[in-house]
Design a protein around this motif. Structure first.
Motif, PDB file in Angstrom:
ATOM      1  N   THR A  62      34.990   6.120 -15.600  1.00 43.16           N
ATOM      2  CA  THR A  62      34.090   5.848 -16.705  1.00 43.16           C
ATOM      3  C   THR A  62      34.354   6.770 -17.877  1.00 43.16           C
ATOM      4  O   THR A  62      33.899   6.512 -18.971  1.00 43.16           O
ATOM      5  CB  THR A  62      32.626   5.992 -16.271  1.00 43.16           C
ATOM      6  N   THR A  63      35.059   7.866 -17.663  1.00 50.71           N
ATOM      7  CA  THR A  63      35.338   8.779 -18.753  1.00 50.71           C
ATOM      8  C   THR A  63      36.684   8.481 -19.405  1.00 50.71           C
ATOM      9  O   THR A  63      36.946   8.940 -20.497  1.00 50.71           O
ATOM     10  CB  THR A  63      35.351  10.234 -18.247  1.00 50.71           C
ATOM     11  N   THR A  64      37.557   7.754 -18.743  1.00 51.65           N
ATOM     12  CA  THR A  64      38.889   7.522 -19.266  1.00 51.65           C
ATOM     13  C   THR A  64      39.145   6.060 -19.604  1.00 51.65           C
ATOM     14  O   THR A  64      40.016   5.760 -20.391  1.00 51.65           O
ATOM     15  CB  THR A  64      39.943   7.990 -18.260  1.00 51.65           C
ATOM     16  N   LEU A  65      38.389   5.132 -19.018  1.00 56.02           N
ATOM     17  CA  LEU A  65      38.610   3.719 -19.263  1.00 56.02           C
ATOM     18  C   LEU A  65      37.290   3.031 -19.643  1.00 56.02           C
ATOM     19  O   LEU A  65      36.641   2.432 -18.792  1.00 56.02           O
ATOM     20  CB  LEU A  65      39.210   3.049 -18.016  1.00 56.02           C
ATOM     21  N   PRO A  66      36.882   3.135 -20.900  1.00 55.55           N
ATOM     22  CA  PRO A  66      35.644   2.468 -21.297  1.00 55.55           C
ATOM     23  C   PRO A  66      35.757   0.968 -21.136  1.00 55.55           C
ATOM     24  O   PRO A  66      36.818   0.377 -21.333  1.00 55.55           O
ATOM     25  CB  PRO A  66      35.491   2.869 -22.776  1.00 55.55           C
ATOM     26  N   CYS A  67      34.662   0.317 -20.731  1.00 57.00           N
ATOM     27  CA  CYS A  67      34.676  -1.129 -20.560  1.00 57.00           C
ATOM     28  C   CYS A  67      34.734  -1.850 -21.901  1.00 57.00           C
ATOM     29  O   CYS A  67      35.217  -2.960 -21.991  1.00 57.00           O
ATOM     30  CB  CYS A  67      33.431  -1.567 -19.790  1.00 57.00           C
ATOM     31  N   ILE A  68      34.205  -1.220 -22.946  1.00 61.06           N
ATOM     32  CA  ILE A  68      34.241  -1.799 -24.281  1.00 61.06           C
ATOM     33  C   ILE A  68      34.750  -0.744 -25.254  1.00 61.06           C
ATOM     34  O   ILE A  68      34.212   0.360 -25.319  1.00 61.06           O
ATOM     35  CB  ILE A  68      32.851  -2.275 -24.737  1.00 61.06           C
ATOM     36  N   LYS A  69      35.776  -1.093 -25.987  1.00 53.47           N
ATOM     37  CA  LYS A  69      36.313  -0.199 -27.010  1.00 53.47           C
ATOM     38  C   LYS A  69      36.286  -0.930 -28.344  1.00 53.47           C
ATOM     39  O   LYS A  69      36.772  -2.057 -28.448  1.00 53.47           O
ATOM     40  CB  LYS A  69      37.742   0.222 -26.656  1.00 53.47           C
ATOM     41  N   VAL A  70      35.711  -0.303 -29.349  1.00 53.10           N
ATOM     42  CA  VAL A  70      35.584  -0.903 -30.675  1.00 53.10           C
ATOM     43  C   VAL A  70      36.422  -0.102 -31.665  1.00 53.10           C
ATOM     44  O   VAL A  70      36.260   1.120 -31.785  1.00 53.10           O
ATOM     45  CB  VAL A  70      34.116  -0.939 -31.131  1.00 53.10           C
ATOM     46  N   GLU A  71      37.314  -0.784 -32.367  1.00 49.23           N
ATOM     47  CA  GLU A  71      38.135  -0.162 -33.399  1.00 49.23           C
ATOM     48  C   GLU A  71      37.588  -0.574 -34.758  1.00 49.23           C
ATOM     49  O   GLU A  71      37.498  -1.764 -35.072  1.00 49.23           O
ATOM     50  CB  GLU A  71      39.598  -0.603 -33.261  1.00 49.23           C
ATOM     51  N   LEU A  72      37.222   0.411 -35.576  1.00 47.45           N
ATOM     52  CA  LEU A  72      36.666   0.171 -36.902  1.00 47.45           C
ATOM     53  C   LEU A  72      37.679   0.563 -37.968  1.00 47.45           C
ATOM     54  O   LEU A  72      38.382   1.563 -37.833  1.00 47.45           O
ATOM     55  CB  LEU A  72      35.375   0.971 -37.097  1.00 47.45           C
ATOM     56  N   SER A  73      37.740  -0.222 -39.033  1.00 47.13           N
ATOM     57  CA  SER A  73      38.651   0.068 -40.131  1.00 47.13           C
ATOM     58  C   SER A  73      38.039  -0.472 -41.420  1.00 47.13           C
ATOM     59  O   SER A  73      37.033  -1.182 -41.395  1.00 47.13           O
ATOM     60  CB  SER A  73      40.027  -0.573 -39.886  1.00 47.13           C
ATOM     61  N   GLY A  74      38.662  -0.127 -42.557  1.00 44.39           N
ATOM     62  CA  GLY A  74      38.159  -0.627 -43.829  1.00 44.39           C
ATOM     63  C   GLY A  74      37.821   0.488 -44.797  1.00 44.39           C
ATOM     64  O   GLY A  74      37.929   1.680 -44.482  1.00 44.39           O
ATOM     65  N   PRO A  75      37.386   0.110 -46.013  1.00 41.67           N
ATOM     66  CA  PRO A  75      37.116   1.092 -47.079  1.00 41.67           C
ATOM     67  C   PRO A  75      36.086   2.156 -46.720  1.00 41.67           C
ATOM     68  O   PRO A  75      36.138   3.272 -47.248  1.00 41.67           O
ATOM     69  CB  PRO A  75      36.615   0.211 -48.234  1.00 41.67           C
ATOM     70  N   ASP A  76      35.122   1.835 -45.864  1.00 46.67           N
ATOM     71  CA  ASP A  76      34.061   2.789 -45.542  1.00 46.67           C
ATOM     72  C   ASP A  76      34.361   3.632 -44.300  1.00 46.67           C
ATOM     73  O   ASP A  76      33.468   4.309 -43.776  1.00 46.67           O
ATOM     74  CB  ASP A  76      32.727   2.055 -45.348  1.00 46.67           C
ATOM     75  N   THR A  77      35.616   3.622 -43.866  1.00 49.65           N
ATOM     76  CA  THR A  77      35.982   4.414 -42.693  1.00 49.65           C
ATOM     77  C   THR A  77      35.714   5.894 -42.919  1.00 49.65           C
ATOM     78  O   THR A  77      35.306   6.616 -41.999  1.00 49.65           O
ATOM     79  CB  THR A  77      37.463   4.211 -42.344  1.00 49.65           C
ATOM     80  N   ALA A  78      35.931   6.359 -44.159  1.00 49.83           N
ATOM     81  CA  ALA A  78      35.718   7.779 -44.462  1.00 49.83           C
ATOM     82  C   ALA A  78      34.275   8.199 -44.197  1.00 49.83           C
ATOM     83  O   ALA A  78      34.018   9.344 -43.805  1.00 49.83           O
ATOM     84  CB  ALA A  78      36.096   8.063 -45.915  1.00 49.83           C
ATOM     85  N   LEU A  79      33.342   7.286 -44.423  1.00 44.34           N
ATOM     86  CA  LEU A  79      31.936   7.598 -44.151  1.00 44.34           C
ATOM     87  C   LEU A  79      31.709   7.850 -42.662  1.00 44.34           C
ATOM     88  O   LEU A  79      30.913   8.710 -42.274  1.00 44.34           O
ATOM     89  CB  LEU A  79      31.035   6.449 -44.622  1.00 44.34           C
ATOM     90  N   LEU A  80      32.410   7.104 -41.818  1.00 44.83           N
ATOM     91  CA  LEU A  80      32.269   7.270 -40.370  1.00 44.83           C
ATOM     92  C   LEU A  80      32.830   8.606 -39.901  1.00 44.83           C
ATOM     93  O   LEU A  80      32.328   9.202 -38.944  1.00 44.83           O
ATOM     94  CB  LEU A  80      32.987   6.135 -39.640  1.00 44.83           C
ATOM     95  N   GLN A  81      33.879   9.071 -40.570  1.00 49.39           N
ATOM     96  CA  GLN A  81      34.560  10.286 -40.130  1.00 49.39           C
ATOM     97  C   GLN A  81      33.949  11.556 -40.714  1.00 49.39           C
ATOM     98  O   GLN A  81      34.226  12.656 -40.223  1.00 49.39           O
ATOM     99  CB  GLN A  81      36.040  10.215 -40.512  1.00 49.39           C
ATOM    100  N   ALA A  82      33.112  11.415 -41.759  1.00 47.95           N
ATOM    101  CA  ALA A  82      32.545  12.577 -42.433  1.00 47.95           C
ATOM    102  C   ALA A  82      31.656  13.384 -41.488  1.00 47.95           C
ATOM    103  O   ALA A  82      31.113  12.858 -40.510  1.00 47.95           O
ATOM    104  CB  ALA A  82      31.740  12.130 -43.653  1.00 47.95           C
ATOM    105  N   ARG A  83      31.538  14.669 -41.754  1.00 46.13           N
ATOM    106  CA  ARG A  83      30.689  15.578 -40.973  1.00 46.13           C
ATOM    107  C   ARG A  83      31.016  15.494 -39.482  1.00 46.13           C
ATOM    108  O   ARG A  83      30.144  15.309 -38.639  1.00 46.13           O
ATOM    109  CB  ARG A  83      29.208  15.285 -41.225  1.00 46.13           C
ATOM    110  N   ASN A  84      32.329  15.599 -39.224  1.00 48.85           N
ATOM    111  CA  ASN A  84      32.832  15.598 -37.847  1.00 48.85           C
ATOM    112  C   ASN A  84      32.465  14.320 -37.095  1.00 48.85           C
ATOM    113  O   ASN A  84      32.177  14.336 -35.893  1.00 48.85           O
ATOM    114  CB  ASN A  84      32.307  16.821 -37.082  1.00 48.85           C
ATOM    115  N   GLY A  85      32.518  13.190 -37.809  1.00 45.74           N
ATOM    116  CA  GLY A  85      32.273  11.898 -37.171  1.00 45.74           C
ATOM    117  C   GLY A  85      30.817  11.637 -36.844  1.00 45.74           C
ATOM    118  O   GLY A  85      30.508  10.858 -35.933  1.00 45.74           O
ATOM    119  N   GLU A  86      29.919  12.233 -37.606  1.00 47.53           N
ATOM    120  CA  GLU A  86      28.488  12.121 -37.304  1.00 47.53           C
ATOM    121  C   GLU A  86      28.013  10.668 -37.290  1.00 47.53           C
ATOM    122  O   GLU A  86      27.322  10.235 -36.363  1.00 47.53           O
ATOM    123  CB  GLU A  86      27.679  12.921 -38.330  1.00 47.53           C
TER     124      GLU A  86
END
Length: 208
Positions: A62-86
């Motif tokens: 359960t720690t190495t093989l998540p059953c669902i993995k979501v990949e996010l991309s696009g112009p607002d990706t920087a918002l997701l990564q800000a403040r250490n991915g908060e």
């Protein structure tokens, strides 16, 4: 504890949640929901009850093989990564709540944005290697800074290769991992390493 996880139903709920974020919430993001093997999960008409998996929450899988993995991309990706991915971690946390996952089972899902988590995992491995060398040379326990449950589990797995004992200490959200010298019985340190705490405080002021 054993968790019965319906893959197809969970993916449908996650997709609905992501559409609310992008359509109603106004986040300019694209998303892909992936299967455990890294392939895009096809739409399914499985009836309720089919496709369920029984997963042990304390299993390494359960720690190495998540059953669902979501990949996010696009112009607002920087918002997701800000403040250490908060924001990225917050979205993942809400998704886990939607699926009614217990805290120890949150690793059944994983959200990432342009390899932010993958890079973080490499950083954790590097920190683990450095900590192992430090503990072996000093013979003293080493406390890492507070981390999310997923990062703590990744760190435990990385440190396990050394054969040195580890333990988690503290209360959420300040819970952290401690690495002990060989033969040392894990105790209950009161706080993470001073150097790491000082760096975290300094970085928080820089972000303001």
């Amino acid at each position: 504890m054993t968790i019965f996880f319906n893959q197809s139903q969970a993916e449908e709920k996650i997709e609905d949640f992501l559409r609310v974020l992008t359509d109603t919430g106004g986040l300019n993001l694209k998303f892909e929901i992936l299967a455990c093997n890294g392939q895009v999960q096809p739409d399914t008409d499985d009836p309720v009850g089919e496709g369920s998996q029984s997963v042990s929450s304390d299993s390494p899988a359960t720690t190495t093989l998540p059953c669902i993995k979501v990949e996010l991309s696009g112009p607002d990706t920087a918002l997701l990564q800000a403040r250490n991915g908060e924001l990225l971690h917050s979205i993942e946390h809400v998704a886990a709540k939607i699926l009614r996952l217990e805290p120890d089972a949150h690793d059944l899902i994983s959200f990432d944005a342009e390899n932010f988590k993958a890079n973080r995992d490499r950083e954790l491995q590097e920190r683990a290697d450095s900590a192992v060398q430090l503990v072996r040379s000093t013979g003293r326990p080493y406390s890492f800074p507070p981390m999310t449950s997923r990062e703590r589990r990744m760190l435990h797995l990385a440190l396990a290769k050394s054969g040195l004992p580890t333990a988690s200490s503290g209360e959420v959200p300040r819970r952290f991992v401690v690495l002990y010298p060989e033969g040392f019985k894990p105790g209950q340190p009161t706080q993470p390493a001073t150097e790491d705490r000082t760096r975290a405080i300094r970085n928080s002021f820089r972000r303001r």
